[in-house]
Design an enzyme around this catalytic site. Structure first.
Site, PDB file in Angstrom:
ATOM      1  N   GLU A   1      32.695  46.878  48.160  1.00 19.57           N
ATOM      2  CA  GLU A   1      33.757  46.702  47.170  1.00 19.57           C
ATOM      3  C   GLU A   1      34.926  45.885  47.716  1.00 19.57           C
ATOM      4  O   GLU A   1      35.606  45.205  46.959  1.00 19.57           O
ATOM      5  CB  GLU A   1      34.227  48.042  46.595  1.00 19.57           C
ATOM      6  CG  GLU A   1      34.870  48.974  47.576  1.00 19.57           C
ATOM      7  CD  GLU A   1      35.211  50.325  46.957  1.00 19.57           C
ATOM      8  OE1 GLU A   1      35.400  50.409  45.746  1.00 19.57           O
ATOM      9  OE2 GLU A   1      35.281  51.304  47.724  1.00 19.57           O
TER      10      GLU A   1
ATOM     11  N   LYS B   1      40.612  50.977  39.142  1.00 17.38           N
ATOM     12  CA  LYS B   1      40.703  52.252  39.846  1.00 17.38           C
ATOM     13  C   LYS B   1      40.019  53.392  39.100  1.00 17.38           C
ATOM     14  O   LYS B   1      39.364  54.224  39.684  1.00 17.38           O
ATOM     15  CB  LYS B   1      42.181  52.578  40.071  1.00 17.38           C
ATOM     16  CG  LYS B   1      42.422  53.874  40.796  1.00 17.38           C
ATOM     17  CD  LYS B   1      42.429  53.659  42.278  1.00 17.38           C
ATOM     18  CE  LYS B   1      42.552  54.932  43.054  1.00 17.38           C
ATOM     19  NZ  LYS B   1      41.849  54.835  44.337  1.00 17.38           N
TER      20      LYS B   1
ATOM     21  N   TRP C   1      41.249  45.622  31.966  1.00 23.72           N
ATOM     22  CA  TRP C   1      39.950  45.476  32.614  1.00 23.72           C
ATOM     23  C   TRP C   1      38.988  45.181  31.462  1.00 23.72           C
ATOM     24  O   TRP C   1      38.759  46.021  30.597  1.00 23.72           O
ATOM     25  CB  TRP C   1      39.555  46.763  33.339  1.00 23.72           C
ATOM     26  CG  TRP C   1      38.308  46.613  34.153  1.00 23.72           C
ATOM     27  CD1 TRP C   1      38.221  46.169  35.440  1.00 23.72           C
ATOM     28  CD2 TRP C   1      36.970  46.893  33.737  1.00 23.72           C
ATOM     29  NE1 TRP C   1      36.906  46.156  35.843  1.00 23.72           N
ATOM     30  CE2 TRP C   1      36.116  46.597  34.826  1.00 23.72           C
ATOM     31  CE3 TRP C   1      36.406  47.357  32.554  1.00 23.72           C
ATOM     32  CZ2 TRP C   1      34.735  46.748  34.768  1.00 23.72           C
ATOM     33  CZ3 TRP C   1      35.018  47.517  32.490  1.00 23.72           C
ATOM     34  CH2 TRP C   1      34.206  47.213  33.594  1.00 23.72           C
TER      35      TRP C   1
ATOM     36  N   CYS D   1      42.209  49.717  32.367  1.00 22.90           N
ATOM     37  CA  CYS D   1      43.314  49.273  31.526  1.00 22.90           C
ATOM     38  C   CYS D   1      44.508  50.207  31.724  1.00 22.90           C
ATOM     39  O   CYS D   1      44.351  51.425  31.780  1.00 22.90           O
ATOM     40  CB  CYS D   1      42.983  49.233  30.041  1.00 22.90           C
ATOM     41  SG  CYS D   1      41.668  48.081  29.640  1.00 22.90           S
TER      42      CYS D   1
ATOM     43  N   LYS E   1      32.421  50.975  50.847  1.00 22.05           N
ATOM     44  CA  LYS E   1      33.720  50.371  51.148  1.00 22.05           C
ATOM     45  C   LYS E   1      33.552  48.885  51.456  1.00 22.05           C
ATOM     46  O   LYS E   1      34.339  48.055  51.011  1.00 22.05           O
ATOM     47  CB  LYS E   1      34.405  51.064  52.344  1.00 22.05           C
ATOM     48  CG  LYS E   1      34.912  52.463  52.093  1.00 22.05           C
ATOM     49  CD  LYS E   1      36.244  52.528  51.353  1.00 22.05           C
ATOM     50  CE  LYS E   1      36.080  52.771  49.893  1.00 22.05           C
ATOM     51  NZ  LYS E   1      35.822  54.083  49.398  1.00 22.05           N
TER      52      LYS E   1
ATOM     53  N   ARG F   1      44.749  49.562  37.599  1.00 23.42           N
ATOM     54  CA  ARG F   1      43.805  50.017  36.575  1.00 23.42           C
ATOM     55  C   ARG F   1      43.008  48.876  35.950  1.00 23.42           C
ATOM     56  O   ARG F   1      42.094  49.099  35.174  1.00 23.42           O
ATOM     57  CB  ARG F   1      44.543  50.769  35.470  1.00 23.42           C
ATOM     58  CG  ARG F   1      45.294  51.980  35.961  1.00 23.42           C
ATOM     59  CD  ARG F   1      45.996  52.662  34.816  1.00 23.42           C
ATOM     60  NE  ARG F   1      45.037  53.290  33.942  1.00 23.42           N
ATOM     61  CZ  ARG F   1      44.580  54.522  34.087  1.00 23.42           C
ATOM     62  NH1 ARG F   1      45.015  55.268  35.071  1.00 23.42           N
ATOM     63  NH2 ARG F   1      43.707  55.018  33.259  1.00 23.42           N
TER      64      ARG F   1
ATOM     65  N   GLU G   1      29.195  55.902  52.265  1.00 25.45           N
ATOM     66  CA  GLU G   1      30.597  55.612  51.967  1.00 25.45           C
ATOM     67  C   GLU G   1      31.049  54.354  52.726  1.00 25.45           C
ATOM     68  O   GLU G   1      31.758  53.507  52.181  1.00 25.45           O
ATOM     69  CB  GLU G   1      31.466  56.834  52.329  1.00 25.45           C
ATOM     70  CG  GLU G   1      32.957  56.663  52.151  1.00 25.45           C
ATOM     71  CD  GLU G   1      33.409  56.345  50.725  1.00 25.45           C
ATOM     72  OE1 GLU G   1      32.589  56.381  49.795  1.00 25.45           O
ATOM     73  OE2 GLU G   1      34.594  56.026  50.575  1.00 25.45           O
TER      74      GLU G   1
ATOM     75  N   HIS H   1      10.085  53.790  57.190  1.00 26.35           N
ATOM     76  CA  HIS H   1       9.284  53.774  55.959  1.00 26.35           C
ATOM     77  C   HIS H   1       9.552  52.503  55.150  1.00 26.35           C
ATOM     78  O   HIS H   1       9.262  52.461  53.961  1.00 26.35           O
ATOM     79  CB  HIS H   1       9.579  55.028  55.136  1.00 26.35           C
ATOM     80  CG  HIS H   1       9.236  56.288  55.873  1.00 26.35           C
ATOM     81  ND1 HIS H   1       7.941  56.744  56.013  1.00 26.35           N
ATOM     82  CD2 HIS H   1      10.017  57.151  56.561  1.00 26.35           C
ATOM     83  CE1 HIS H   1       7.940  57.852  56.739  1.00 26.35           C
ATOM     84  NE2 HIS H   1       9.190  58.108  57.089  1.00 26.35           N
TER      85      HIS H   1
ATOM     86  N   ASN I   1      43.127  51.148  25.376  1.00 26.45           N
ATOM     87  CA  ASN I   1      42.286  51.428  26.539  1.00 26.45           C
ATOM     88  C   ASN I   1      41.073  52.195  26.019  1.00 26.45           C
ATOM     89  O   ASN I   1      41.228  53.198  25.338  1.00 26.45           O
ATOM     90  CB  ASN I   1      43.073  52.295  27.548  1.00 26.45           C
ATOM     91  CG  ASN I   1      42.227  52.739  28.726  1.00 26.45           C
ATOM     92  OD1 ASN I   1      41.155  52.192  28.967  1.00 26.45           O
ATOM     93  ND2 ASN I   1      42.709  53.724  29.452  1.00 26.45           N
ATOM     94  N   GLY I   2      39.876  51.709  26.334  1.00 24.54           N
ATOM     95  CA  GLY I   2      38.666  52.389  25.870  1.00 24.54           C
ATOM     96  C   GLY I   2      37.747  51.411  25.162  1.00 24.54           C
ATOM     97  O   GLY I   2      37.894  50.189  25.299  1.00 24.54           O
TER      98      GLY I   2
HETATM   99  C1  F6R Z   1      35.324  53.643  45.521  1.00 23.68           C
HETATM  100  C2  F6R Z   1      35.943  54.174  44.333  1.00 23.68           C
HETATM  101  C3  F6R Z   1      35.080  54.565  43.182  1.00 23.68           C
HETATM  102  C4  F6R Z   1      35.491  55.938  42.657  1.00 23.68           C
HETATM  103  C5  F6R Z   1      34.682  56.294  41.401  1.00 23.68           C
HETATM  104  C6  F6R Z   1      35.029  57.682  40.897  1.00 23.68           C
HETATM  105  O1  F6R Z   1      36.258  53.339  46.501  1.00 23.68           O
HETATM  106  O2  F6R Z   1      37.131  54.311  44.274  1.00 23.68           O
HETATM  107  O3  F6R Z   1      33.734  54.547  43.532  1.00 23.68           O
HETATM  108  O4  F6R Z   1      35.266  56.870  43.670  1.00 23.68           O
HETATM  109  O5  F6R Z   1      34.962  55.369  40.392  1.00 23.68           O
HETATM  110  O6  F6R Z   1      36.358  57.786  40.539  1.00 23.68           O
HETATM  111  P1  F6R Z   1      37.026  59.192  40.321  1.00 23.68           P
HETATM  112  O7  F6R Z   1      36.980  59.900  41.623  1.00 23.68           O
HETATM  113  O8  F6R Z   1      38.428  58.882  39.889  1.00 23.68           O
HETATM  114  O9  F6R Z   1      36.240  59.901  39.279  1.00 23.68           O
END
Ligand code: F6R
Length: 617
Positions: free
Chosen positions: A493, A612, A75, A2, A490, A27, A486, A509, A101-102
């Site tokens: 998502e 984000k 969100w 949010c 990527k 956000r 990673e 295994h 937000n929250g």
């Molecule tokens: C993946 C991504 C998320 C963040 C995770 C932690 O591309 O962006 O997995 O890495 O939500 O976020 P931070 O680093 O802001 O605590």
């Protein structure tokens, strides 16, 4: 999660707020809404979906108002992402509007209480209780003191919240409260701003004010007043934002993510800047933990989420190798629920791009309660996690707007290496020469990443050719395993595909049963130099999956001819020390996921269901 904006001043509040929301859309993008004061009334408009829907609605039904304004991009937590549940929420007399937000954890009990006294609820949200409570408290204060009403409301709420409100009875005032969720004030000349992130107001001012935990702020055109929940004035920390509005623009790219991938060499260079001295020593002055503090560390625990967690997994290899200190890595959301063993000799490293991830923040608080020292690695200046930690090392990636982390991951890696090397330096470990050599190598990483970026066109073509694949598997060993994780994250998502990473040694295994004709398998190959056992083992793993029909996509050091015969596609990366290889090996994976997602028509900046910064647990 949010985005919230508030504005009071001579400009059109509607314009300022909608422009601010555009910069905060990363956000959350389930709905967007605004409330503006004018002519003794509250004017609100809100729409499900992205901000474009709200803009369309505002064009069809323009709203007027010369007073303060607030806005929200959502969100969804409580209630479906529809028009009714979109923020702002108003009381039954439409005299106050609130964005939030929250999560208000005791909202169900409060809702029953408010319904008993006649409040009519129209949404399924937890936020609406705040609007009704605020209106009730405001009436108690003679409809005059919105800040006092906000303080009284906050004392009744449980959970995490940033609340921002306006009232028709005081059109030149915005009041906000903060507990756990982010909120920052922007100080202008004759105007003031509030937002979840400085990006929302950076085009107007770069002078910011941090708000602390459990504080209420009253914003008027010429004043900013901050108090605690009892109304006592509190001292605030003011700071200058050292990037400008252009850093949060697409700069000619179609997507922020494409721009942020290309910015990686500069982001790494900025993170290393001023830390590597000519005599080969490291200086991390800003970090606040003294060499004595670091010398007494007996155990390191790294906590983080998502991509930041992957950075932590890689850091473990480097820190244990260079410093010989046992290092555990754990997802922050699990950490405090298992009664972890921490003490004064434990150094907890909390890695968070945003500095606001609720899971990581809660783990930090838990660790400090147990008397561990906490060092944050963070990209957002003044955010909550570094503020609540004993020390901080900031990455200098600049604002990352694309929801998927790219440049911040590589800068987190750089920061982790710096911390590992610094620990080795202050503890006087015997690997002095090795440390100097690694420091010198670290300084060359920006140019190596540049080289990878110059040669990734075949990766783009490959990604486009795989747009119809259902599954992609990723394999790695040693530091290549978190890199594989990673790469898989990527792809999930961004491309919404089944993607899974395995430690290559685990393959036999169980997971090898997944291999079938034509299944794409991406393999990260360690350098053939140094740890050649590891290298040879993974070459065997490549042959094992290929023998069962997999299409092998191999990421290996340039000149490593041993993998060529078993690679359907060979992606070459520069030769760097094994521990630093994640910095170069990750880049083709980012490009691969981004291009594949674009080929599927996905919005790579705002992937579905994500936000984000995850500010709820
Ligand atoms: C993946 C991504 C998320 C963040 C995770 C932690 O591309 O962006 O997995 O890495 O939500 O976020 P931070 O680093 O802001 O605590």
């Amino acid at each position: 999660m949010c985005g919230i904006v508030g504005y009071v001043g001579p400009q059109s509040a509607l314009q300022v707020v909608v422009d601010g929301l555009a910069r905060l859309e990363y956000r959350g993008y389930d709905s967007a809404g605004v409330a503006v004061l004018g002519e003794g009334a509250l004017h609100t408009e809100k729409r499900a979906g992205k901000l474009a829907n709200l803009r369309g609605a505002l064009e069809e039904h323009p709203i007027a108002g010369e007073g303060a304004g607030i806005g929200h991009t959502r969100w969804a937590t409580h209630g479906a992402p529809n028009d009714v549940n979109a923020h702002p929420h108003v009381d039954n007399d439409e005299r106050v509007a609130v964005v939030h937000n929250g999560i208000i954890e005791n909202f169900a009990a409060l809702r029953l209480e408010l319904e008993d006294v006649g409040c009519k609820f129209i949404s399924e949200t937890d936020t609406e209780v705040a609007a009704h409570l605020l209106s009730t408290e405001l009436a108690r204060h003679g409809d005059k003191d919105l800040a006092a009403a906000m303080r009284a409301v906050c004392k009744r709420l449980e959970g995490a919240f940033t609340l921002v409100a306006v009232s028709v009875d005081d059109p030149d005032l915005v009041v906000a409260a903060r507990r756990n969720s982010p909120l920052v004030v922007g100080r202008g000349q004759g105007e003031n701003f509030l937002a979840s992130d400085v990006a929302a107001f950076i085009a107007h001012t770069r002078e910011a004010v941090e708000l602390g935990q459990d504080q209420v702020v009253e914003l008027r055109p010429d004043s900013v007043r901050v108090t605690d929940y009892d109304g006592n004035p509190v001292e605030v920390n003011e700071y200058h934002v050292d990037w400008d509005a252009s850093a949060a623009e697409k700069g000619g790219y179609d997507y922020f993510m494409l721009k942020e991938i290309v910015e990686q060499p500069r982001a790494i260079a900025d993170t290393l800047l001023g830390r590597l001295s000519v005599d080969g020593a490291l200086t991390l002055d800003e970090m606040r933990l003294s060499p004595e503090d670091l010398r007494s560390v007996e155990k390191i625990v790294i906590i983080a989420c998502g991509t930041s967690y992957h950075a932590g997994l890689i850091a473990k290899y480097a820190i244990e190798h260079w410093c010989r200190i046992p290092c555990e890595v754990e997802v922050a959301s699990e950490f405090r629920y298992r009664d972890p063993i921490l003490d004064r000799q434990t150094l907890v490293i909390a890695i968070s791009q945003s500095g606001e991830s609720m899971d990581t923040l809660m783990a930090v608080r838990y660790a400090r309660e147990q008397r561990a020292k906490v060092l944050a690695i963070c990209n957002v200046n003044g955010s909550t996690i570094p503020r609540e930690s004993d020390g901080v090392l900031y990455t200098h990636a600049g604002p990352e707007v694309g929801v998927a982390a790219t440049k911040t991951f590589l800068t987190q890696l750089a920061a982790c290496y710096l911390i590992g090397l610094y620990l080795a330096q202050v503890r006087g470990l015997k690997f002095g020469d090795e440390i100097e050599a690694v420091i010198a190598q670290l300084a060359t990483m920006p140019e190596h990443v540049e080289k990878v970026l110059d040669t990734v066109e075949p990766v783009r073509e490959l990604a486009r050719s795989l747009a119809d694949a259902d599954t992609v598997l990723f394999l790695g060993r040693h530091v290549g395993y978190p890199v594989a994780m990673e790469g898989a994250l990527k792809l999930k998502e961004l491309a919404y595909m089944h993607a899974e990473a395995f430690a290559a040694g685990e393959l036999k295994h169980g997971p090898i049963a997944l291999i079938e004709e034509g299944l794409p398998v991406v393999v990260v190959v360690p350098s053939p130099q140094g740890r050649s056992v590891l290298h040879d083992k993974i070459v065997s793993n490549i042959q094992e999956v290929r023998a069962r029909g997999a299409r092998t996509i191999v990421i290996a050091e340039a000149g490593d001819e041993s993998v060529r015969p078993y690679s359907d596609v060979l992606i070459e990366i520069p030769a760097v020390p094994t521990l630093l290889q994640p910095i170069v090996a990750t880049v083709p994976m980012q490009v691969f996921a981004c291009e594949l997602a674009l080929a599927k028509g996905n919005d790579v900046d705002q992937p579905r269901n994500l936000a984000k910064s995850v500010t709820v647990e």
